[in-house]
Write a protein that holds these residues in place. Structure first.
Motif, short mmCIF file in Angstrom:
data_model
loop_
_atom_site.label_atom_id
_atom_site.label_comp_id
_atom_site.label_asym_id
_atom_site.label_seq_id
_atom_site.Cartn_x
_atom_site.Cartn_y
_atom_site.Cartn_z
N TYR A 264 -10.42 -6.97 0.62
CA TYR A 264 -10.77 -5.56 0.44
C TYR A 264 -12.06 -5.20 1.17
O TYR A 264 -12.17 -4.14 1.77
N ARG A 265 -13.03 -6.09 1.14
CA ARG A 265 -14.35 -5.81 1.72
C ARG A 265 -14.33 -5.67 3.23
O ARG A 265 -15.27 -5.18 3.82
N GLU B 289 -5.80 -3.75 -10.73
CA GLU B 289 -6.71 -3.62 -9.61
C GLU B 289 -5.93 -3.41 -8.31
O GLU B 289 -4.75 -3.77 -8.20
N ARG B 290 -6.61 -2.83 -7.34
CA ARG B 290 -5.99 -2.66 -6.02
C ARG B 290 -5.77 -4.04 -5.41
O ARG B 290 -6.65 -4.89 -5.44
N GLU B 291 -4.57 -4.22 -4.84
CA GLU B 291 -4.23 -5.52 -4.29
C GLU B 291 -3.75 -5.39 -2.85
O GLU B 291 -3.17 -4.38 -2.45
N PHE B 292 -3.99 -6.44 -2.11
CA PHE B 292 -3.56 -6.53 -0.71
C PHE B 292 -2.05 -6.60 -0.62
O PHE B 292 -1.40 -7.29 -1.41
N PHE C 111 -2.71 -1.63 1.10
CA PHE C 111 -3.00 -2.11 -0.23
C PHE C 111 -2.22 -1.26 -1.22
O PHE C 111 -1.72 -0.18 -0.86
N TRP D 237 -10.41 4.53 4.09
CA TRP D 237 -9.20 4.51 3.27
C TRP D 237 -8.55 5.88 3.21
O TRP D 237 -9.23 6.91 3.24
N GLN E 174 -2.04 -0.10 -5.67
CA GLN E 174 -2.64 -0.17 -7.00
C GLN E 174 -1.66 0.38 -8.02
O GLN E 174 -1.29 1.56 -7.95
N TYR F 17 -12.38 -3.81 4.93
CA TYR F 17 -11.83 -2.51 5.30
C TYR F 17 -12.86 -1.42 5.07
O TYR F 17 -13.60 -1.44 4.09
#
Length: 124
Positions: free
Chosen positions: A108-109, A44-47, A37, A114, A39, A111
């Motif tokens: 995101y959910r 926002e954090r993105e795939f 991912f 991190w 950011q 994973y």
């Protein structure tokens, strides 16, 4: 204790390449999918990309498809992100993450663990 350590980030010029690495410890690496991912500042954090436990199945975001390649070496507990033809829009902190299952996912959910992230900056 599960740890993910990313490396390989840096400052490059547009059109250049980088390869990120992420070493995982404290978990049975080859049972889980892996993902990258990113950011960017103020976003926002993105795939970015994901790979299945076996390394056979991969999925990419539309913005990196054809330029980035995700791969893994289960013998080394390491996942890679080869990034080519970088452009300024790729500037971000890049994070690797371990999936909650063997199946790849862009959510995101899905994973669980991190890394701390590695900075990639693309500028002329």
């Amino acid at each position: 204790q599960v740890q993910l350590v990313e490396s390989g980030g840096g400052l490059v010029q547009p059109g250049e390449s980088l390869r990120l690495s992420c070493v995982v410890s404290g978990r049975t690496f080859n049972r889980y999918s892996m993902g990258w991912f990113r950011q960017a500042p103020g976003k926002e954090r993105e795939f970015v990309a994901t790979v299945s436990w076996s390394g056979i199945t991969t999925t990419y975001s539309a913005s990196v498809e054809g330029r980035f390649t995700i791969s893994r070496d289960n013998a080394k507990n390491t996942v890679y992100l080869q990034m080519s033809r970088l452009n300024p829009e790729d500037t971000a902190i890049y994070y690797c993450a371990t999936g909650r299952s063997a199946n790849p996912s862009s959510a995101y959910r899905d994973y669980e663990y991190w890394g701390q992230g590695t900075q990639v900056s693309v500028s002329s």
